[in-house]
Structure formats: structure tokens, C-alpha cells
Motif scaffolding. Sequence first.
Motif, PDB file in Angstrom:
ATOM      1  N   THR A   5       4.580   1.940   4.544  1.00 29.48           N
ATOM      2  CA  THR A   5       4.890   3.099   3.709  1.00 29.48           C
ATOM      3  C   THR A   5       4.194   2.958   2.367  1.00 29.48           C
ATOM      4  OG1 THR A   5       6.823   2.106   2.651  1.00 29.48           O
ATOM      5  CG2 THR A   5       7.187   3.243   4.774  1.00 29.48           C
ATOM      6  N   LEU A   6       4.134   4.030   1.644  1.00 27.30           N
ATOM      7  CA  LEU A   6       3.531   4.022   0.317  1.00 27.30           C
ATOM      8  C   LEU A   6       4.284   3.064  -0.608  1.00 27.30           C
ATOM      9  CD1 LEU A   6       1.385   5.139  -1.561  1.00 27.30           C
ATOM     10  CD2 LEU A   6       2.900   7.063  -2.055  1.00 27.30           C
ATOM     11  N   GLU A   7       5.577   3.004  -0.510  1.00 25.71           N
ATOM     12  CA  GLU A   7       6.377   2.098  -1.347  1.00 25.71           C
ATOM     13  C   GLU A   7       6.092   0.635  -1.020  1.00 25.71           C
ATOM     14  OE1 GLU A   7       8.185   2.694  -4.104  1.00 25.71           O
ATOM     15  OE2 GLU A   7       7.332   4.689  -3.821  1.00 25.71           O
ATOM     16  N   GLU A   8       5.915   0.324   0.252  1.00 26.59           N
ATOM     17  CA  GLU A   8       5.570  -1.045   0.642  1.00 26.59           C
ATOM     18  C   GLU A   8       4.205  -1.437   0.092  1.00 26.59           C
ATOM     19  OE1 GLU A   8       7.856  -1.633   4.902  1.00 26.59           O
ATOM     20  OE2 GLU A   8       6.038  -0.416   4.852  1.00 26.59           O
ATOM     21  N   LEU A   9       3.253  -0.528   0.151  1.00 27.69           N
ATOM     22  CA  LEU A   9       1.924  -0.792  -0.402  1.00 27.69           C
ATOM     23  C   LEU A   9       1.986  -0.980  -1.918  1.00 27.69           C
ATOM     24  CD1 LEU A   9      -0.202   1.713   1.703  1.00 27.69           C
ATOM     25  CD2 LEU A   9      -0.272  -0.783   1.823  1.00 27.69           C
ATOM     26  N   ARG A  10       2.781  -0.180  -2.586  1.00 22.90           N
ATOM     27  CA  ARG A  10       2.934  -0.323  -4.043  1.00 22.90           C
ATOM     28  C   ARG A  10       3.567  -1.662  -4.404  1.00 22.90           C
ATOM     29  NH1 ARG A  10       4.726   5.866  -5.125  1.00 22.90           N
ATOM     30  NH2 ARG A  10       2.613   6.681  -5.405  1.00 22.90           N
TER      31      ARG A  10
END
Length: 124
Positions: A5-10
Motif C-alpha cells: 500500500t501507499l502507507e507501507e511504501l511511505r
Amino acid sequence: MGKMTLEELRAIRSSVKSELLKRDSEGKSVQVIVGMGTCGIAAGAKATLDAFIKEMDAKGLAGSTIIRQTGCMEHCSSEPTVEVIVPDMPTVIYGNVDVATAKQIVEEHIIGKRLLDNKIIDRL
């Protein structure tokens, strides 16, 4: 492995940026150099290095302090050895730096600007 997810990448980016900041020497005025020659490692220098990293993180000093490793400092009988460079203070090498002493160096020398006279083995 599924898609991230985008949050995991961030979160990964934030973690990597934090690690890179610790290694970047630009703009950092304080240096802690841990002797990691074979005699230093045998005497516990890895634990000393880890203690400095942990304490610097806890005190929020990653932006102004760089922690480096070097080879033998030629003070084998006093391993682990640590050189500390702080602006407007003498550069010193501390000997027999265990985890407790590493915390003391951060608190007293780096933050408090007071030398630990009983642990100094050389002045540069």
C-alpha cells in the motif's frame, strides 16, 4: 508477496531516510569514531557502537552528530576506544568504553560539554 500500500511504501521511505541521515556527514559538527579493529571488536566495540547509535537516536542528535567506525587506534589495552570530536572542545580518545560509558559520553561530553577525565587515554 502481494502489492504494498501507499502507507507501507511511505513507512519504508521514512525508515530509509532516517538511516541515511545518520550516515550523512554534511552539516554535522560532532563526530564519534569507534575503533572497530579486531582487538576492539573482541573487547566489545560492536555493543559500544550500538549503544552510541541508540543513545543518539533517543536524544535526537542524529541531525548534528555522525557516528563512524575506524580500524585500530593503537590503544589495544584500552579497547573499546572511542574518539570524540566536539567543536570548541579538545578532541579526546576515551578507553574501555562499554555501554554505560557510551551513554555517559553522550550525556556529559556531547550534550553537557564536560570531559570525562577518568576515561581519557589520549588528547589529540
